[in-house]
Scaffold this motif. Structure first.
Motif, mmCIF file in Angstrom:
data_model
loop_
_atom_site.group_PDB
_atom_site.id
_atom_site.type_symbol
_atom_site.label_atom_id
_atom_site.label_comp_id
_atom_site.label_asym_id
_atom_site.label_seq_id
_atom_site.Cartn_x
_atom_site.Cartn_y
_atom_site.Cartn_z
ATOM 1 N N MET A 1 -1.861 -33.597 2.256
ATOM 2 C CA MET A 1 -1.319 -32.459 2.950
ATOM 3 C C MET A 1 -2.296 -31.289 2.842
ATOM 4 S SD MET A 1 2.167 -30.373 2.185
ATOM 5 C CE MET A 1 1.559 -29.042 1.174
ATOM 6 N N VAL A 2 -2.531 -30.617 3.951
ATOM 7 C CA VAL A 2 -3.382 -29.439 3.975
ATOM 8 C C VAL A 2 -2.491 -28.206 3.900
ATOM 9 C CG1 VAL A 2 -5.054 -28.132 5.327
ATOM 10 C CG2 VAL A 2 -5.112 -30.623 5.350
ATOM 11 N N GLU A 3 -2.732 -27.342 2.919
ATOM 12 C CA GLU A 3 -1.929 -26.134 2.794
ATOM 13 C C GLU A 3 -2.389 -25.113 3.825
ATOM 14 O OE1 GLU A 3 -0.787 -22.795 -0.496
ATOM 15 O OE2 GLU A 3 -1.281 -24.821 -1.165
ATOM 16 N N MET A 4 -1.430 -24.566 4.560
ATOM 17 C CA MET A 4 -1.727 -23.596 5.591
ATOM 18 C C MET A 4 -1.797 -22.198 4.973
ATOM 19 S SD MET A 4 0.119 -23.271 9.333
ATOM 20 C CE MET A 4 0.910 -24.823 9.123
ATOM 21 N N LEU A 5 -2.851 -21.465 5.278
ATOM 22 C CA LEU A 5 -2.970 -20.100 4.787
ATOM 23 C C LEU A 5 -2.054 -19.176 5.581
ATOM 24 C CD1 LEU A 5 -6.826 -19.742 4.320
ATOM 25 C CD2 LEU A 5 -5.099 -20.111 2.559
ATOM 26 N N SER A 6 -1.504 -18.207 4.909
ATOM 27 C CA SER A 6 -0.629 -17.251 5.567
ATOM 28 C C SER A 6 -1.438 -16.353 6.499
ATOM 29 C CB SER A 6 0.087 -16.391 4.536
ATOM 30 O OG SER A 6 0.772 -15.337 5.183
ATOM 31 N N PRO A 7 -0.937 -16.104 7.713
ATOM 32 C CA PRO A 7 -1.617 -15.171 8.604
ATOM 33 C C PRO A 7 -1.477 -13.720 8.130
ATOM 34 C CG PRO A 7 0.417 -15.930 9.597
ATOM 35 C CD PRO A 7 0.236 -16.716 8.328
ATOM 36 N N LEU A 8 -0.646 -13.487 7.109
ATOM 37 C CA LEU A 8 -0.438 -12.138 6.598
ATOM 38 C C LEU A 8 -1.488 -11.708 5.572
ATOM 39 C CD1 LEU A 8 3.433 -12.181 6.035
ATOM 40 C CD2 LEU A 8 2.162 -11.357 8.026
ATOM 41 N N LEU A 9 -2.325 -12.618 5.112
ATOM 42 C CA LEU A 9 -3.256 -12.311 4.019
ATOM 43 C C LEU A 9 -4.040 -11.006 4.214
ATOM 44 C CD1 LEU A 9 -4.600 -15.810 2.947
ATOM 45 C CD2 LEU A 9 -2.992 -14.329 1.751
ATOM 46 N N PRO A 10 -4.588 -10.731 5.388
ATOM 47 C CA PRO A 10 -5.359 -9.482 5.536
ATOM 48 C C PRO A 10 -4.529 -8.196 5.388
ATOM 49 C CG PRO A 10 -5.910 -11.020 7.283
ATOM 50 C CD PRO A 10 -4.711 -11.575 6.568
ATOM 51 N N VAL A 11 -3.205 -8.278 5.592
ATOM 52 C CA VAL A 11 -2.364 -7.073 5.522
ATOM 53 C C VAL A 11 -1.312 -7.159 4.417
ATOM 54 C CG1 VAL A 11 -2.723 -6.383 7.922
ATOM 55 C CG2 VAL A 11 -0.845 -7.954 7.360
ATOM 56 N N TRP A 12 -1.380 -8.178 3.595
ATOM 57 C CA TRP A 12 -0.398 -8.396 2.527
ATOM 58 C C TRP A 12 -0.707 -7.450 1.363
ATOM 59 C CZ3 TRP A 12 4.050 -10.969 2.318
ATOM 60 C CH2 TRP A 12 4.599 -11.241 1.060
ATOM 61 N N ARG A 13 0.217 -6.536 1.069
ATOM 62 C CA ARG A 13 0.038 -5.567 -0.013
ATOM 63 C C ARG A 13 1.257 -5.608 -0.931
ATOM 64 N NH1 ARG A 13 0.177 -0.841 3.326
ATOM 65 N NH2 ARG A 13 0.720 0.218 1.407
ATOM 66 N N PRO A 14 1.259 -6.507 -1.922
ATOM 67 C CA PRO A 14 2.406 -6.587 -2.831
ATOM 68 C C PRO A 14 2.615 -5.258 -3.553
ATOM 69 C CG PRO A 14 0.928 -8.435 -3.166
ATOM 70 C CD PRO A 14 0.225 -7.477 -2.257
ATOM 71 N N GLY A 15 3.856 -5.013 -3.928
ATOM 72 C CA GLY A 15 4.173 -3.800 -4.666
ATOM 73 C C GLY A 15 5.151 -2.923 -3.918
ATOM 74 N N SER A 16 5.291 -1.690 -4.409
ATOM 75 C CA SER A 16 6.247 -0.724 -3.864
ATOM 76 C C SER A 16 5.533 0.281 -2.965
ATOM 77 C CB SER A 16 6.930 0.011 -5.010
ATOM 78 O OG SER A 16 7.592 -0.916 -5.846
ATOM 79 N N HIS A 17 6.191 0.628 -1.867
ATOM 80 C CA HIS A 17 5.594 1.515 -0.869
ATOM 81 C C HIS A 17 6.664 2.424 -0.260
ATOM 82 C CE1 HIS A 17 2.181 -1.283 -0.955
ATOM 83 N NE2 HIS A 17 3.089 -2.234 -0.896
ATOM 84 N N GLY A 18 6.244 3.553 0.280
ATOM 85 C CA GLY A 18 7.132 4.419 1.032
ATOM 86 C C GLY A 18 7.928 5.384 0.177
ATOM 87 N N ASN A 19 9.042 5.834 0.722
ATOM 88 C CA ASN A 19 9.895 6.860 0.131
ATOM 89 C C ASN A 19 10.920 6.236 -0.819
ATOM 90 O OD1 ASN A 19 11.591 8.988 -0.447
ATOM 91 N ND2 ASN A 19 12.366 9.207 1.635
ATOM 92 N N PHE A 20 10.774 6.513 -2.115
ATOM 93 C CA PHE A 20 11.687 5.936 -3.098
ATOM 94 C C PHE A 20 12.660 6.958 -3.682
ATOM 95 C CE2 PHE A 20 8.364 2.782 -3.016
ATOM 96 C CZ PHE A 20 9.121 1.628 -2.977
ATOM 97 N N ALA A 21 12.926 8.035 -2.943
ATOM 98 C CA ALA A 21 13.837 9.067 -3.430
ATOM 99 C C ALA A 21 15.206 8.473 -3.775
ATOM 100 C CB ALA A 21 13.986 10.168 -2.397
ATOM 101 N N ASP A 22 15.651 7.485 -2.988
ATOM 102 C CA ASP A 22 16.950 6.839 -3.224
ATOM 103 C C ASP A 22 16.798 5.400 -3.693
ATOM 104 O OD1 ASP A 22 18.420 9.121 -2.410
ATOM 105 O OD2 ASP A 22 18.050 8.592 -0.310
ATOM 106 N N GLY A 23 15.640 5.027 -4.217
ATOM 107 C CA GLY A 23 15.410 3.655 -4.678
ATOM 108 C C GLY A 23 14.813 2.788 -3.580
ATOM 109 N N VAL A 24 14.760 1.502 -3.830
ATOM 110 C CA VAL A 24 14.205 0.537 -2.876
ATOM 111 C C VAL A 24 15.254 0.228 -1.812
ATOM 112 C CG1 VAL A 24 13.322 -1.807 -2.585
ATOM 113 C CG2 VAL A 24 12.706 -0.496 -4.613
ATOM 114 N N GLY A 25 14.928 0.504 -0.562
ATOM 115 C CA GLY A 25 15.860 0.227 0.535
ATOM 116 C C GLY A 25 15.816 -1.215 0.992
#
Length: 195
Positions: A1-25
């Protein structure tokens, strides 16, 4: 089986982002199912195809577009009259369905290579998705297991509610990076986490 690479790799940014004033939405993730398959019944053979899906995939679908079922590891929902999208964590679902649905009942199309699975989960999931799609995502209007085929501009999407505050989306791999970037931007307002 050949594992397929995710097309998201160039834009994949794990972690927390944006406005967290009220926590993770919302939490955004790629689901990476082993199988994404469409089954379509010929006119008058819908009930026979639904029965074949129950036998081959172990999923009991209600009769009619939009109705569906979501379990751990497997899901299915109607995307049009007599047409169903089936998803499994395991590979080989298309082969099982091809054995169960003879050509005189309908067709089976393996979409695994051409689609990507994305998940939007959290208290603000309905809010974020409503920015893209003119759909009532509230639980009474879009119950657990149900699904829909729709689009956002030129990006076609299959969407299924797989939890009280969780939606799985299946889109063309060729649009994945663009849609993911837009999804991240739409989630900044409520704070999002990429997992």
């Amino acid at each position: 089986m050949v594992e397929m690479l995710s097309p998201l790799l160039p834009v994949w940014r794990p972690g927390s982002h944006g406005n967290f004033a009220d926590g993770v939405g919302v939490v955004l993730s790629e689901t990476q199912p082993g199988s994404i398959v469409q089954a379509a019944a010929w006119h008058g053979e819908e009930k026979a195809v639904i029965a074949a899906i129950r036998t081959a995939a172990g999923l009991s679908l209600p009769d009619g577009a939009g109705g569906g079922i979501a379990t751990e590891g497997k899901a299915a929902f109607g995307i049009a009259p007599g047409k169903f999208l089936l998803v499994s964590d395991d590979e080989g679902l298309a082969d099982s369905l091809l054995q169960a649905i003879p050509i005189n009942l309908g067709t089976v199309t393996d979409l695994s290579h051409g689609r990507i699975g994305l998940r939007v989960a959290g208290a603000k999931a309905e809010w974020v998705l409503a920015k893209f799609f003119a759909i009532d995502f509230s639980l009474p209007a879009f119950p657990l297991g149900s699904g829909i085929a729709t689009n956002h501009h030129d990006i076609f999407a299959h969407i299924q509610r797989t939890g009280a505050d969780r939606f799985d989306l299946y889109i063309f791999r060729s649009f994945a990076r663009s849609f993911w970037t837009a999804l991240c931007h739409a989630s900044e307002e409520v704070g999002y986490e990429v997992r």
